[in-house]
Enzyme design. Structure first.
Site, short mmCIF file in Angstrom:
data_model
loop_
_atom_site.label_atom_id
_atom_site.label_comp_id
_atom_site.label_asym_id
_atom_site.label_seq_id
_atom_site.Cartn_x
_atom_site.Cartn_y
_atom_site.Cartn_z
N LYS A 129 -10.91 6.70 31.19
CA LYS A 129 -12.39 7.95 31.89
C LYS A 129 -13.55 6.32 32.37
CE LYS A 129 -13.13 11.58 30.07
NZ LYS A 129 -12.47 13.27 30.40
N ASP A 169 -15.36 15.54 35.19
CA ASP A 169 -15.56 16.14 33.38
C ASP A 169 -16.71 16.44 33.08
OD1 ASP A 169 -13.68 15.50 30.80
OD2 ASP A 169 -15.78 14.91 30.39
P1 NDP Z 1 -18.51 21.39 32.25
O1 NDP Z 1 -20.02 20.58 33.16
O2 NDP Z 1 -18.34 21.86 33.79
O3 NDP Z 1 -19.23 22.25 30.95
C1 NDP Z 1 -19.52 21.52 29.98
C2 NDP Z 1 -19.87 23.28 29.49
O4 NDP Z 1 -20.29 22.70 27.75
C3 NDP Z 1 -21.59 23.21 29.44
O5 NDP Z 1 -21.36 24.96 29.34
C4 NDP Z 1 -22.38 22.40 28.83
O6 NDP Z 1 -23.65 23.29 28.67
C5 NDP Z 1 -21.42 22.60 27.83
N1 NDP Z 1 -22.02 21.57 27.04
C6 NDP Z 1 -21.66 20.27 27.26
N2 NDP Z 1 -22.24 19.37 26.61
C7 NDP Z 1 -23.45 20.29 25.23
C8 NDP Z 1 -23.40 19.52 23.68
N3 NDP Z 1 -23.54 18.23 24.00
N4 NDP Z 1 -23.26 20.76 23.38
C9 NDP Z 1 -23.62 22.41 23.69
N5 NDP Z 1 -22.82 22.42 24.72
C10 NDP Z 1 -22.68 21.50 25.70
O7 NDP Z 1 -17.73 20.20 31.67
P2 NDP Z 1 -16.07 21.10 31.64
O8 NDP Z 1 -15.90 22.86 31.29
O9 NDP Z 1 -15.67 20.39 32.53
O10 NDP Z 1 -15.46 20.01 30.24
C11 NDP Z 1 -15.61 20.89 28.94
C12 NDP Z 1 -14.95 19.89 27.95
O11 NDP Z 1 -13.44 20.14 28.37
C13 NDP Z 1 -15.27 18.58 27.74
O12 NDP Z 1 -14.96 18.13 26.44
C14 NDP Z 1 -14.55 17.68 28.63
O13 NDP Z 1 -13.85 16.73 28.25
C15 NDP Z 1 -12.93 18.67 28.13
N6 NDP Z 1 -12.06 19.06 29.45
C16 NDP Z 1 -12.51 19.16 31.03
C17 NDP Z 1 -10.89 18.96 32.47
C18 NDP Z 1 -11.35 19.40 32.63
O14 NDP Z 1 -10.72 19.63 33.75
N7 NDP Z 1 -12.70 20.06 33.57
C19 NDP Z 1 -9.64 18.60 31.58
C20 NDP Z 1 -9.17 18.66 29.88
C21 NDP Z 1 -10.54 18.24 29.31
P3 NDP Z 1 -25.18 22.65 29.36
O15 NDP Z 1 -24.99 23.58 30.71
O16 NDP Z 1 -26.39 22.87 29.02
O17 NDP Z 1 -24.87 21.35 29.53
#
Ligand code: NDP
Length: 448
Positions: A129, A169
């Site tokens: 990571k 991510d």
């Molecule tokens: P994105 O950046 O596309 O989206 C993240 C979302 O979560 C946004 O809506 C963001 O809001 C919100 N967010 C981020 N940080 C916080 C926080 N501290 N408190 C509240 N809301 C938060 O990321 P992903 O959708 O890719 O990833 C989301 C999760 O899924 C993570 O845990 C990641 O590790 C996990 N994941 C992702 C994969 C992938 O293929 N993308 C695969 C497996 C796991 P804002 O826009 O306001 O920041």
């Protein structure tokens, strides 16, 4: 979560003493070691041959300076990381996260979790990571490009198609992967599948964008069916509005649920008629705006400041898809009190340990993230295969493979839980099933 095996308990103390300021990493290790006690009781060689000690120490930690210039000519210095956690079963594989909260503890916990998740997919990929404390919010495309190029100026020497293959991510989507891959290609003078999540015109896989959210719903569907239930007619709440959340919302809706709430880091929206996903995609994917804009365009919906409040909305299915520790004990209690049937994890480690305990004690169904969100990395591995073959599958072909992987994964996790005396506990099952293949490979290598 207590660790019953005495040696593993001591190992946990060692992990804490060695890096006392890494709470997220401790949390992830504790959950895994607690599940592995019965395995180590049955197979003491895993301890005497050093596998358990090696498992909790990354193979390599790379930490670097990332200088970049903003549009006004000011210089900024961020910190970059790549933690190559475990390559026992294949090249390191795992995403890059750009978010101000990124630090060594967070990248370590994610790399550690990734090792088991990747093993669970059944595909030959190790765990890694990376990321940076850079915040892409509010930056121009040119600033994001300069940052990504500078980040890659260091990272390129540590990665490669058979060594380490990063992906996206939080904060790293199609735009960032494009800039990162472009710079990698230029520095190495090669066109190989060294990053995944690439655009379709330059080596990306169909269905990669959808894979984590779709995979989460396929896994949840298997679990619901195992309990004689389905998505049909369920009310769902999905936190976040990024990549995972959007495609979870889409698939849950296609399978018959009504998603009534989504969020971002500022607050959440509640739409009793069901979320208008096209509008969410327009706001988040195209305009890159805050989620509260939704209620300006759909006044019948409500917006509330603060993201935790989303768990107080009555629902049958809760899908945390934003970030770690977003469901704490209080949120878990609210979900239980409102009759929630299942908590299905899309984000990595979204539930605090006391939250998980409460959910399991109350008898809710629960899918641990390292199993239920493995669809993204599984399709990333399929992207690597397609890049190597220089041949591409259709969307339907990739989606079918994803369904098959998630269904096998569910069966393996459920079987491991039953075999080690915890039938129905998918958290224990995922930790054990993910661990065994990695551990057996480490044993085979001798001391490495
Ligand atoms: P994105 O950046 O596309 O989206 C993240 C979302 O979560 C946004 O809506 C963001 O809001 C919100 N967010 C981020 N940080 C916080 C926080 N501290 N408190 C509240 N809301 C938060 O990321 P992903 O959708 O890719 O990833 C989301 C999760 O899924 C993570 O845990 C990641 O590790 C996990 N994941 C992702 C994969 C992938 O293929 N993308 C695969 C497996 C796991 P804002 O826009 O306001 O920041």
């Amino acid at each position: 979560m207590s660790i019953e095996n005495a040696y593993l308990n001591e190992l946990m103390e060692k992990v804490i003493a060695r890096d006392p300021n890494e709470p997220e990493f401790h949390q992830a290790v504790r959950e895994v070691l607690a599940s592995l006690s019965p395995v180590c009781d049955a197979r003491p060689e895993l301890i005497t041959e050093g596998v358990m000690d090696a498992l909790v120490e990354p193979e390599r930690t790379i930490k670097f300076r990332v200088p970049w210039e903003d549009d006004q000519g000011n210089i900024h210095i961020n910190r970059g990381y790549r933690i190559q956690f475990n390559s026992a079963i294949g090249p390191y594989k795992g995403g890059l996260r750009f978010h101000p909260s990124v630090n060594e503890s967070i990248i370590k916990f994610l790399g550690f979790e990734q090792t088991f998740k990747n093993s669970l997919t059944g595909l030959p990929i190790g765990g890694g990571k990376g990321g940076s404390d850079f915040d892409p919010h509010g930056k121009s495309d040119a600033e994001v490009m300069r940052f990504c190029q500078s980040f890659m100026n260091e990272l390129f020497r540590h990665i490669g198609p058979d060594t380490d293959v990063p992906a996206g991510d939080i904060g790293v989507g199609a735009r960032e992967i494009g800039y990162l891959f472009g710079q990698y290609k230029r520095l190495r003078n090669e066109f190989t599948g060294t990053l995944t999540g690439k655009g379709l015109s330059y080596g990306g896989s169909l269905a990669r964008k959808e894979a984590t959210g779709f995979g989460l719903c396929y896994f949840t569907d298997c679990m619901l069916k195992d309990h004689g239930d389905s998505f049909e007619g369920k009310i769902a709440v999905v936190s976040g509005s990024g990549n995972v959340a959007i495609y979870c919302c889409q698939k849950a809706t296609e399978l018959g649920a009504k998603v009534v709430a989504m969020s971002d880091s500022n607050g959440y929206i509640y739409d009793k008629d069901g979320i208008d996903l096209d509008l969410i995609k327009q706001i988040k994917e195209v305009e890159r705006k805050r989620i509260k804009v939704y209620v300006e365009r759909k006044p019948s919906a409500e917006y509330h400041e603060g993201c935790r409040g989303i768990w107080t909305i009555p629902c049958d299915l809760a899908f945390p898809c934003a970030t770690q520790n977003e469901i704490n004990l209080e949120s878990a209690k609210a979900l239980i009190a409102n009759g929630c049937k299942a908590v299905c994890e899309g984000s990595n480690m979204p539930t605090t340990p006391d939250g998980i305990d409460a959910i399991l004690e109350a008898g809710l169904m629960y899918t641990p993230s390292k199993a239920s969100n493995a669809g993204g990395v599984a399709v990333s591995a399929l992207e690597m295969s397609q890049n190597s073959m220089r041949f591409y599958w259709t969307f339907e072909e990739v989606d079918e493979k994803l369904k098959g992987i998630m269904s096998d994964l569910y069966k393996n996790v459920a079987a491991a839980a039953a075999e080690y005396g915890h039938p129905g506990n998918l958290m224990v099952g995922a930790n054990i099933a993910g661990f065994l293949k990695v551990a057996d490979s480490m044993l085979a290598y001798g001391l490495v």
